[in-house]
Design an enzyme around this catalytic site. Structure first.
Site, PDB file in Angstrom:
ATOM      1  N   ASP A  90      28.695 -15.039 -25.036  1.00 30.93           N
ATOM      2  CA  ASP A  90      29.173 -14.183 -23.956  1.00 30.93           C
ATOM      3  C   ASP A  90      30.463 -13.488 -24.335  1.00 30.93           C
ATOM      4  OD1 ASP A  90      30.459 -16.864 -23.749  1.00 30.93           O
ATOM      5  OD2 ASP A  90      31.620 -15.771 -22.262  1.00 30.93           O
ATOM      6  N   GLU A  91      30.770 -12.440 -23.625  1.00 33.27           N
ATOM      7  CA  GLU A  91      32.059 -11.756 -23.660  1.00 33.27           C
ATOM      8  C   GLU A  91      32.582 -11.528 -25.073  1.00 33.27           C
ATOM      9  OE1 GLU A  91      33.865 -12.885 -19.310  1.00 33.27           O
ATOM     10  OE2 GLU A  91      34.631 -13.956 -21.041  1.00 33.27           O
TER      11      GLU A  91
END
Length: 847
Positions: A529-530
């Site tokens: 993620d991210e």
């Protein structure tokens, strides 16, 4: 998702260090005296200032640091502070501001600084990104340091624990009093603080009622109560058919009833049931449990344990039960701030008692690496500790209130023996441990540790092939990026063969630990993620693009596909967070993939969950709006937690969640600004497609102790267990493609009435029975704040969980038990007590 929890929109003061110019180098005694005498305060001035105050930025918040001391060196030191929100600018003539990395900033005295004058604090105005809506956003343990001296924590920034409540306060943070300026993110925000009168209205949905003798949490599918009860005072005589004693030993111990030959018969037999399901029958002849697997038998015993009363009797009844979801999980982040093995074992006990069966253990992130990996000692020697070493050759830089000396509970790691013990304890409770190391972003701890390893081996004269074998970064990489937590160097270079050598090593070592624990590794969470835009300035990636044609913008998805393949090749199911997983092509991924959906419930936020489930992935609902237990439990500036996903996630909000109909929540919850929201279903679920599970998340940026873990987890974990196990008859069924608003009416009046009655029963079960069980287990759950009003000079009060004792006092006098319509005047405080009466909750005031 995950990381936003850790994220961004939250903020706070964190470490104040001193390091700096050499004009008049202070002595250690000078630094010690400064740390002891310096009075530092932090004040949030305005969370929604006029746009002119934020220029050149479109929006901001305003705060200030105030410093005062009898004496201080005029030079030779700097003051570092951490703010999870990005500091855009600092004003004043006495200090200059520099961002070190992530949330760590430095204030260095300028030539204008001439020391402190009596009665004249130096104020440093701050213009900051986002908002800080809680007094607990700022981080404690600020410190001072200077070249060649031992850094010292500033005494005025140390946290204080209230002996009555056990709650931490930050005395250096000026209390919030101006609701108009501090309660919301903008003038558009309708959020108001959870004052006693407002809570009084909210608590009206639960009133004291008897708890049925046969009540169980989570609620079984079907219960038929008979007449009378079975006496277990002489113990139980256990017989097993098709099961080993190890399948049920731990849960048998929870019964509180001895095993004796002359006790009531307790027969546990194999029968065809759904996975985790069971049949339980109690009659005059004894107790019979039938289950298809060990988990089902243990679940039956967990139900039985709740039915045994203080006199060691159990009601005669029959129960037929099976779980709603096969995956019923809890995620605990020990990477940001470490939490002890004892705390994890205690959580496993409660998970087993309430039939949760997956522990997602987040072990690696930017701020820490928390498990020992054989052959890579730097991972825990450096990645497991934060201290004042800006070179990061002995520890990571200070983050999140860790302080300067590398001690304290936020530092630490699980040894191999610790981790094996955790996995064994989980196995005995039929709980799978899913290890998680976020990659390729959120990997700073591993990156810095492997850089230190390479430096050590080079210094020892080892060949570069050995020194660089597990490097995650490239010295010649000139890529410029800033992660959502403001790091400039937290992303693995995915074009390096050594990166995949490292990942393979970690997977193999984790599989080895699980094998030694007798519980083979089944899932491995790669995070994904991210990931910020990286790799554009990497020579390795430029060469990789020429070789493969893969551009830097596409490397994130390529990395996920490649690592998922590494995981699957070892017979393990890869898992990741839904945002990163969207970059991977389904046709290039293994046959089995887990994805934790952490999208927003508003708008078309269900797209990722629906599309990934439709392509055959096993989707676990993990939405931050409801299931991030690091969010505050009330919109109150004295509540701990990140509020970017939710201003208030109380137990009722978790209870009201309908996980198999994501769009419908526009009817149930308001948006982040307290206003009604709308949803649409642009990617409907295909017929017959279901989510496979539900998972609560506790990220630990704001959670620095085991007691704070308990405060944030409980009693919300019990509502999570209820929704993961049982589909309530009041839930609105999913209708493919349907859009919703607050007034759509999909949840009928009858359903709302049944939901409120269901909540009332649940709240009473907690207030009159389950919280007492948590007390007995030593769980420091959140004692709810009390609702109260004064009408015609008389006090009326209520509490979220009926049955908890309420106290009040007038004008700071002695606390006394609450009685309805007690006459009062002046300033009145109200609070609740824990079910066992030993702990007080936080008090609220009213006139």
């Amino acid at each position: 998702m995950v990381a936003r929890s850790r994220m961004c929109v939250a903020g706070g003061l964190l470490a104040l260090l001193l390091a700096g110019s050499a004009l008049a180098q202070p002595r250690q005694a000078d630094l010690d005296r400064l740390a002891a005498d310096l009075k530092l305060t932090y004040r949030v001035l305005d969370n929604r200032p006029a746009p002119e105050a934020c220029k050149p930025d479109p929006s901001c918040m305003l705060a200030q640091i105030s410093l005062a001391a009898p004496i201080a060196p005029e030079a030779g030191w700097s003051l570092y502070f951490s703010n999870v929100n990005r500091v855009l600018a600092a004003g004043g003539d006495d200090f200059t501001l520099t961002n070190i990395n992530g949330d760590l900033y430095r204030l260095t005295p300028t030539a204008s600084f001439a020391g402190f004058k009596p009665g004249q604090p130096i104020v440093v105005p701050l213009r900051i990104e986002g908002q800080q809506l809680s007094e607990l956003y700022p981080m404690p343990n600020a410190y001072v340091a200077a070249e060649g001296l031992a850094a010292r924590t500033i005494d005025s920034t140390r946290p204080v624990v209230d002996p009555e409540t056990g709650l931490e306060t930050l005395p250096f943070v000026i209390p919030f009093t101006d609701e108009a300026k501090l309660a919301g993110r903008s003038a558009h925000d309708l959020t108001v603080w959870a004052t006693a009168p407002r809570l009084y209205a909210a608590n009206a949905s639960a009133s004291l009622q008897p708890v049925p003798r046969a009540a169980i949490l989570p609620t079984p599918l079907k219960t038929q109560l008979g007449e009378g009860s079975l006496d277990l005072s002489r113990g139980v005589a256990v017989s097993l058919s098709g099961f080993a004693k190890s399948d049920v030993a731990v849960v048998l111990a929870r019964l509180g009833v001895a095993e004796t030959k002359g006790g009531a018969p307790l027969r546990i037999t194999k029968a065809k049931t759904e996975p985790g399901g069971y049949r339980l029958a109690v009659d005059g002849a004894g107790i019979t449990i039938a289950a298809g697997d060990g988990e089902g038998a243990a679940n039956a015993l967990a139900s039985l344990a709740q039915l045994v009363d203080a006199s060691r009797t159990v009601p005669r009844l029959t129960i037929e039960d099976a779980p709603r979801f096969g995956f019923r999980g809890m995620h605990i982040d020990v990477a940001r701030n470490f939490h002890s093995k004892a705390e994890i074992l205690a959580i496993l006990d409660q998970m087993a008692g309430y039939k949760l069966n997956k522990l997602h253990l987040h072990l690696g992130d930017d701020e820490g690496w928390r498990v020992e990996i054989a052959g890579l000692p730097e991972l825990t020697q450096i990645g497991g500790r934060r201290c004042h070493d800006l070179s990061e050759r002995t520890c990571l830089i200070p983050q999140l209130g860790a302080g300067p000396d590398g001690t304290g509970p936020v530092n630490g790691f699980f040894s191999r023996a610790d981790y094996i013990a955790i996995v064994r304890a989980a196995k005995a409770r039929h709980i799978e441990v899913i290890p998680s190391f976020d990659m390729p972003g959120h990997s700073r701890a591993a990156i810095k540790a492997m850089e230190a390893r390479a430096a050590r081996l080079r210094a020892e004269g080892k060949p570069e092939a050995e020194a660089g074998r597990y490097l995650l970064s490239e010295a010649a990489d000139k890529s410029a990026y800033r992660s959502i937590q403001h790091y400039t160097d937290n992303t693995i270079n995915v074009c390096l063969p050594s990166a995949y050598a490292f990942i393979g090593k970690v997977i193999d070592e984790m599989a080895r630990l699980h094998k030694e624990a007798g519980a083979p590794l089944k899932h491995y969470h790669i995070g994904a993620d991210e990931t910020p835009g990286a790799w554009s300035g990497s020579p390795a990636c430029q060469a990789y693009e020429k070789q493969t044609g893969i551009k830097p913008a596409d490397l994130g998805g390529h990395f996920i596909e490649k690592v998922a393949g590494l995981v699957a090749a070892r017979g393990v199911v890869p898992a990741g967070w839904s945002d990163g997983m969207t970059h991977a092509k389904a046709e290039r991924m293994p046959a089995r993939v887990h994805s934790n959906y952490w999208g927003d419930l508003g708008g078309d936020g269900s797209v990722a969950a629906h599309s990934q489930a439709n392509q055959g992935w096993e989707v676990i609902i993990s939405t931050p709006n409801v299931l991030y237990f690091d969010s505050p439990q009330a919109a109150d500036p004295k509540e701990r937690g990140y509020d970017w996903p939710s201003r208030s996630t109380d137990t009722r909000k978790v209870f009201d969640f309908m996980p198999e109909n994501l769009p419908v929540h526009a009817e149930v919850y308001t948006g982040l600004d307290g206003r009604p929201q709308t949803t649409k279903d642009t990617q409907p679920l295909k017929p017959g497609v279901r989510f496979v599970g539900l998972q609560g998340q506790l990220w630990s940026e704001t959670v620095r102790s085991d007691a704070q873990v308990d405060y944030m987890l409980y009693p919300r974990l019990l509502a999570l267990a209820e929704r993961a196990w049982r589909a309530a008859d009041w839930e609105a069924p999913y209708t493919a493609g349907k859009a919703y608003a607050h007034d759509t009416g999909a949840l009928t009046q009858d359903q709302r009435v049944r939901r409120d009655a269901d909540w009332n029963a649940f709240a009473n079960l907690l207030g009159q029975r389950e919280l007492a069980r948590l007390d007995a287990a030593g769980v420091a759950y959140r004692v709810p704040t009390v609702g109260a009003v004064i009408q015609d000079g008389k006090l009326r009060a209520n509490v979220e969980f009926p049955g908890l004792a309420i106290e009040y006092r007038v004008e700071g006098g002695a606390w006394r038990p609450y009685v309805q319509d007690a006459p009062v005047s002046g300033r009145v405080e109200v609070r609740a007590r824990s079910a066992d009466g030993k702990r007080a909750g936080r008090s609220l005031s009213l006139q």
